[in-house]
Design a protein around this motif. Structure first.
Motif, PDB file in Angstrom:
ATOM      1  N   MET A 282      46.148  40.450  30.035  1.00 10.89           N
ATOM      2  CA  MET A 282      45.041  40.994  30.811  1.00 10.89           C
ATOM      3  C   MET A 282      44.304  41.995  29.922  1.00 10.89           C
ATOM      4  O   MET A 282      44.891  42.580  29.016  1.00 10.89           O
ATOM      5  CB  MET A 282      45.549  41.637  32.093  1.00 10.89           C
ATOM      6  CG  MET A 282      46.248  40.622  33.002  1.00 10.89           C
ATOM      7  SD  MET A 282      46.665  41.248  34.622  1.00 10.89           S
ATOM      8  CE  MET A 282      45.091  41.126  35.447  1.00 10.89           C
TER       9      MET A 282
ATOM     10  N   GLU B 289      39.039  36.760  37.796  1.00  9.68           N
ATOM     11  CA  GLU B 289      38.680  37.552  38.972  1.00  9.68           C
ATOM     12  C   GLU B 289      39.828  38.439  39.452  1.00  9.68           C
ATOM     13  O   GLU B 289      39.682  39.172  40.418  1.00  9.68           O
ATOM     14  CB  GLU B 289      38.214  36.622  40.087  1.00  9.68           C
ATOM     15  CG  GLU B 289      36.943  35.892  39.705  1.00  9.68           C
ATOM     16  CD  GLU B 289      36.336  35.131  40.863  1.00  9.68           C
ATOM     17  OE1 GLU B 289      36.663  35.452  42.028  1.00  9.68           O
ATOM     18  OE2 GLU B 289      35.536  34.232  40.603  1.00  9.68           O
ATOM     19  N   ARG B 290      40.937  38.367  38.773  1.00  9.28           N
ATOM     20  CA  ARG B 290      42.106  39.183  39.130  1.00  9.28           C
ATOM     21  C   ARG B 290      41.994  40.569  38.491  1.00  9.28           C
ATOM     22  O   ARG B 290      41.715  40.689  37.300  1.00  9.28           O
ATOM     23  CB  ARG B 290      43.362  38.480  38.628  1.00  9.28           C
ATOM     24  CG  ARG B 290      44.636  39.162  38.962  1.00  9.28           C
ATOM     25  CD  ARG B 290      45.787  38.297  38.498  1.00  9.28           C
ATOM     26  NE  ARG B 290      47.042  38.981  38.634  1.00  9.28           N
ATOM     27  CZ  ARG B 290      48.185  38.474  38.264  1.00  9.28           C
ATOM     28  NH1 ARG B 290      48.225  37.264  37.729  1.00  9.28           N
ATOM     29  NH2 ARG B 290      49.292  39.152  38.417  1.00  9.28           N
ATOM     30  N   ARG B 291      42.204  41.602  39.277  1.00  7.29           N
ATOM     31  CA  ARG B 291      42.124  42.983  38.806  1.00  7.29           C
ATOM     32  C   ARG B 291      43.375  43.718  39.279  1.00  7.29           C
ATOM     33  O   ARG B 291      43.759  43.607  40.436  1.00  7.29           O
ATOM     34  CB  ARG B 291      40.873  43.651  39.352  1.00  7.29           C
ATOM     35  CG  ARG B 291      40.662  45.077  38.900  1.00  7.29           C
ATOM     36  CD  ARG B 291      39.341  45.601  39.474  1.00  7.29           C
ATOM     37  NE  ARG B 291      39.169  47.000  39.261  1.00  7.29           N
ATOM     38  CZ  ARG B 291      38.549  47.560  38.226  1.00  7.29           C
ATOM     39  NH1 ARG B 291      38.020  46.794  37.301  1.00  7.29           N
ATOM     40  NH2 ARG B 291      38.442  48.857  38.115  1.00  7.29           N
TER      41      ARG B 291
ATOM     42  N   GLU C 242      41.899  43.360  33.859  1.00 12.17           N
ATOM     43  CA  GLU C 242      41.358  42.174  34.526  1.00 12.17           C
ATOM     44  C   GLU C 242      41.691  40.921  33.741  1.00 12.17           C
ATOM     45  O   GLU C 242      41.846  40.948  32.524  1.00 12.17           O
ATOM     46  CB  GLU C 242      39.836  42.271  34.670  1.00 12.17           C
ATOM     47  CG  GLU C 242      39.376  43.332  35.625  1.00 12.17           C
ATOM     48  CD  GLU C 242      37.862  43.401  35.747  1.00 12.17           C
ATOM     49  OE1 GLU C 242      37.150  42.695  35.004  1.00 12.17           O
ATOM     50  OE2 GLU C 242      37.388  44.187  36.591  1.00 12.17           O
TER      51      GLU C 242
ATOM     52  N   TRP D 163      43.134  50.126  34.556  1.00  9.73           N
ATOM     53  CA  TRP D 163      42.736  48.933  35.307  1.00  9.73           C
ATOM     54  C   TRP D 163      42.550  47.813  34.297  1.00  9.73           C
ATOM     55  O   TRP D 163      41.932  47.998  33.245  1.00  9.73           O
ATOM     56  CB  TRP D 163      41.453  49.179  36.089  1.00  9.73           C
ATOM     57  CG  TRP D 163      41.704  50.049  37.275  1.00  9.73           C
ATOM     58  CD1 TRP D 163      41.525  51.399  37.363  1.00  9.73           C
ATOM     59  CD2 TRP D 163      42.214  49.633  38.544  1.00  9.73           C
ATOM     60  NE1 TRP D 163      41.904  51.848  38.600  1.00  9.73           N
ATOM     61  CE2 TRP D 163      42.319  50.785  39.346  1.00  9.73           C
ATOM     62  CE3 TRP D 163      42.588  48.406  39.070  1.00  9.73           C
ATOM     63  CZ2 TRP D 163      42.788  50.735  40.653  1.00  9.73           C
ATOM     64  CZ3 TRP D 163      43.053  48.355  40.379  1.00  9.73           C
ATOM     65  CH2 TRP D 163      43.145  49.504  41.158  1.00  9.73           C
TER      66      TRP D 163
END
Length: 90
Positions: free
Chosen positions: A7, A25-27, A22, A20
């Motif tokens: 990520m 679309e995954r966060r 990503e 954070w």
């Protein structure tokens, strides 16, 4: 068994050990305590809310290829010759 997923760091949460990240679309909010501060844009392997290691571009390409092969296999559309092109050279 846990699978670590690459990520990308997109922002930091305050002054702490959390960032954070990503992927598509995954966060997610993950703990960066093992790696320390990494620049925004850095790819890291994450597992269970924890960043485990920094991923270099060459590693990232191989991991993405393996994840694509896994997805194709799960969809019943796996063709061995389409994946892992680097293996015959080893």
């Amino acid at each position: 068994m846990c699978l670590s997923i690459p990520m990308q760091v997109v922002s930091w949460e305050g002054e702490g050990d959390f960032a954070w990240v990503e992927r598509g679309e995954r966060r997610e909010r993950i703990n960066m305590m093992l790696l320390g501060a990494q620049p925004v844009g850095t790819w890291v392997l994450t597992s269970l809310g924890l960043a485990r290691e920094v991923v270099e571009p060459e590693q990232l390409a191989l991991i993405e290829e393996a994840l694509s092969a896994l997805a194709a296999s799960l969809e019943g559309d796996y063709a061995a010759e389409a994946y892992f092109q680097d293996l015959p050279a080893r």
